[in-house]
Scaffold this active site. Structure first.
Site, PDB file in Angstrom:
ATOM      1  N   ASP A  37       3.298  11.840  -1.438  1.00 36.86           N
ATOM      2  CA  ASP A  37       3.224  10.947  -0.279  1.00 36.86           C
ATOM      3  C   ASP A  37       3.344  11.808   0.980  1.00 36.86           C
ATOM      4  O   ASP A  37       4.244  12.632   1.090  1.00 36.86           O
ATOM      5  CB  ASP A  37       4.368   9.916  -0.350  1.00 36.86           C
ATOM      6  CG  ASP A  37       4.173   8.759   0.606  1.00 36.86           C
ATOM      7  OD1 ASP A  37       3.997   9.008   1.814  1.00 36.86           O
ATOM      8  OD2 ASP A  37       4.191   7.600   0.147  1.00 36.86           O
ATOM      9  N   GLN A 101       3.665  -3.563   2.050  1.00 33.80           N
ATOM     10  CA  GLN A 101       2.479  -2.813   1.605  1.00 33.80           C
ATOM     11  C   GLN A 101       1.614  -2.407   2.805  1.00 33.80           C
ATOM     12  O   GLN A 101       1.379  -3.216   3.715  1.00 33.80           O
ATOM     13  CB  GLN A 101       1.648  -3.655   0.632  1.00 33.80           C
ATOM     14  CG  GLN A 101       0.483  -2.877   0.023  1.00 33.80           C
ATOM     15  CD  GLN A 101      -0.234  -3.637  -1.077  1.00 33.80           C
ATOM     16  OE1 GLN A 101      -0.031  -4.846  -1.254  1.00 33.80           O
ATOM     17  NE2 GLN A 101      -1.086  -2.944  -1.810  1.00 33.80           N
ATOM     18  N   HIS A 107      -0.486   1.018  -6.219  1.00 34.14           N
ATOM     19  CA  HIS A 107       0.215   2.293  -6.361  1.00 34.14           C
ATOM     20  C   HIS A 107       1.692   2.070  -6.607  1.00 34.14           C
ATOM     21  O   HIS A 107       2.264   1.061  -6.184  1.00 34.14           O
ATOM     22  CB  HIS A 107       0.022   3.177  -5.125  1.00 34.14           C
ATOM     23  CG  HIS A 107       0.410   2.518  -3.834  1.00 34.14           C
ATOM     24  ND1 HIS A 107      -0.426   1.640  -3.188  1.00 34.14           N
ATOM     25  CD2 HIS A 107       1.534   2.589  -3.087  1.00 34.14           C
ATOM     26  CE1 HIS A 107       0.174   1.207  -2.089  1.00 34.14           C
ATOM     27  NE2 HIS A 107       1.368   1.751  -2.004  1.00 34.14           N
ATOM     28  N   PHE A 108       2.289   3.041  -7.271  1.00 35.70           N
ATOM     29  CA  PHE A 108       3.731   3.067  -7.503  1.00 35.70           C
ATOM     30  C   PHE A 108       4.304   4.282  -6.790  1.00 35.70           C
ATOM     31  O   PHE A 108       3.714   5.362  -6.821  1.00 35.70           O
ATOM     32  CB  PHE A 108       4.042   3.165  -9.003  1.00 35.70           C
ATOM     33  CG  PHE A 108       3.812   1.875  -9.743  1.00 35.70           C
ATOM     34  CD1 PHE A 108       2.536   1.507 -10.143  1.00 35.70           C
ATOM     35  CD2 PHE A 108       4.863   1.023 -10.038  1.00 35.70           C
ATOM     36  CE1 PHE A 108       2.309   0.315 -10.827  1.00 35.70           C
ATOM     37  CE2 PHE A 108       4.658  -0.168 -10.713  1.00 35.70           C
ATOM     38  CZ  PHE A 108       3.375  -0.528 -11.107  1.00 35.70           C
ATOM     39  N   HIS A 109       5.463   4.075  -6.160  1.00 36.77           N
ATOM     40  CA  HIS A 109       6.198   5.157  -5.513  1.00 36.77           C
ATOM     41  C   HIS A 109       7.260   5.673  -6.490  1.00 36.77           C
ATOM     42  O   HIS A 109       7.984   4.875  -7.102  1.00 36.77           O
ATOM     43  CB  HIS A 109       6.958   4.649  -4.287  1.00 36.77           C
ATOM     44  CG  HIS A 109       6.104   4.061  -3.206  1.00 36.77           C
ATOM     45  ND1 HIS A 109       5.803   4.739  -2.053  1.00 36.77           N
ATOM     46  CD2 HIS A 109       5.493   2.852  -3.091  1.00 36.77           C
ATOM     47  CE1 HIS A 109       5.057   3.967  -1.268  1.00 36.77           C
ATOM     48  NE2 HIS A 109       4.851   2.808  -1.880  1.00 36.77           N
TER      49      HIS A 109
HETATM   50  P1  AMP Z   1       2.695   1.128   0.671  1.00 39.15           P
HETATM   51  O1  AMP Z   1       3.288   0.955   2.052  1.00 39.15           O
HETATM   52  O2  AMP Z   1       3.563   0.718  -0.445  1.00 39.15           O
HETATM   53  O3  AMP Z   1       1.309   0.535   0.630  1.00 39.15           O
HETATM   54  O4  AMP Z   1       2.574   2.692   0.451  1.00 39.15           O
HETATM   55  C1  AMP Z   1       1.586   3.478   0.982  1.00 39.15           C
HETATM   56  C2  AMP Z   1       2.134   4.872   1.000  1.00 39.15           C
HETATM   57  O5  AMP Z   1       1.072   5.747   1.169  1.00 39.15           O
HETATM   58  C3  AMP Z   1       3.146   5.131   2.145  1.00 39.15           C
HETATM   59  O6  AMP Z   1       4.357   5.586   1.586  1.00 39.15           O
HETATM   60  C4  AMP Z   1       2.456   6.223   2.970  1.00 39.15           C
HETATM   61  O7  AMP Z   1       3.367   7.165   3.445  1.00 39.15           O
HETATM   62  C5  AMP Z   1       1.492   6.815   1.978  1.00 39.15           C
HETATM   63  N1  AMP Z   1       0.276   7.396   2.525  1.00 39.15           N
HETATM   64  C6  AMP Z   1      -0.519   6.904   3.501  1.00 39.15           C
HETATM   65  N2  AMP Z   1      -1.581   7.715   3.691  1.00 39.15           N
HETATM   66  C7  AMP Z   1      -1.461   8.730   2.797  1.00 39.15           C
HETATM   67  C8  AMP Z   1      -2.235   9.876   2.483  1.00 39.15           C
HETATM   68  N3  AMP Z   1      -3.363  10.170   3.143  1.00 39.15           N
HETATM   69  N4  AMP Z   1      -1.800  10.703   1.511  1.00 39.15           N
HETATM   70  C9  AMP Z   1      -0.652  10.432   0.834  1.00 39.15           C
HETATM   71  N5  AMP Z   1       0.118   9.373   1.092  1.00 39.15           N
HETATM   72  C10 AMP Z   1      -0.270   8.528   2.049  1.00 39.15           C
END
Ligand code: AMP
Length: 145
Positions: A37, A101, A107-109
């Site tokens: 991330d 989101q 996606h999973f964190h």
């Molecule tokens: P969500 O808010 O659960 O949809 O998570 C999206 C995640 O993607 C967030 O934690 C962002 O920091 C991450 N994110 C956004 N753009 C990118 C990118 N280009 N590469 C890697 N992570 C990203």
């Protein structure tokens, strides 16, 4: 975006999967892609996404794909544990803007936690150094079993 809607293949994760945007890759197989991330909530914050999917969230996903994704999450989480030796690991997944989101490709964190180290805020932290992310990705990748 609410829970309803159609998949937009212009989202950043779709671009990463097509090789149109960069990512610090940790792991991939036929089903999933794992990468760092760029706005990590903790050191080693890793994302796992399905490679062949038009699911915006958990509720949209096909059971057979979801099975592969969660197995990928477990595999990568084990590698994060082995590489970074955290005291705990948070696995999160958000559905809909109201829930937090921001990217509409399932996606999973995987977020490592250490005693005494505060968790960064979701989607509100600073951008990580790409070189550092690459090094972390390599450390985690080396532990994929
Ligand atoms: P969500 O808010 O659960 O949809 O998570 C999206 C995640 O993607 C967030 O934690 C962002 O920091 C991450 N994110 C956004 N753009 C990118 C990118 N280009 N590469 C890697 N992570 C990203």
């Amino acid at each position: 975006m609410s829970l309803d809607g159609t998949y937009d293949d212009g989202n950043i994760f779709a671009k990463i999967l097509r090789g149109e945007a960069p990512a610090a890759r940790v792991f991939e197989d036929d089903h999933v892609f794992a990468f760092m991330d760029v706005f990590p909530q903790a050191r080693g914050h890793t994302l796992v996404i399905p490679k062949h999917s038009q699911a915006r969230n958990l509720l949209d996903e096909e059971p057979a794909v979801l099975t592969q994704v969660i197995l990928g999450v477990q595999r990568v989480a084990r590698a994060v544990r082995a590489a970074l030796k955290p005291d705990g690991l948070v696995v999160t997944q958000f559905n809909g803007a109201t829930a937090g989101q921001t990217v509409y490709h399932l996606h999973f964190h995987i977020i490592p936690r250490w005693e005494g180290v505060e968790l960064g805020r979701h989607a509100a932290g600073g951008m990580a150094d790409p070189t550092e992310l690459k090094a972390l990705a390599a450390e985690i990748a080396a532990q994929i079993a």
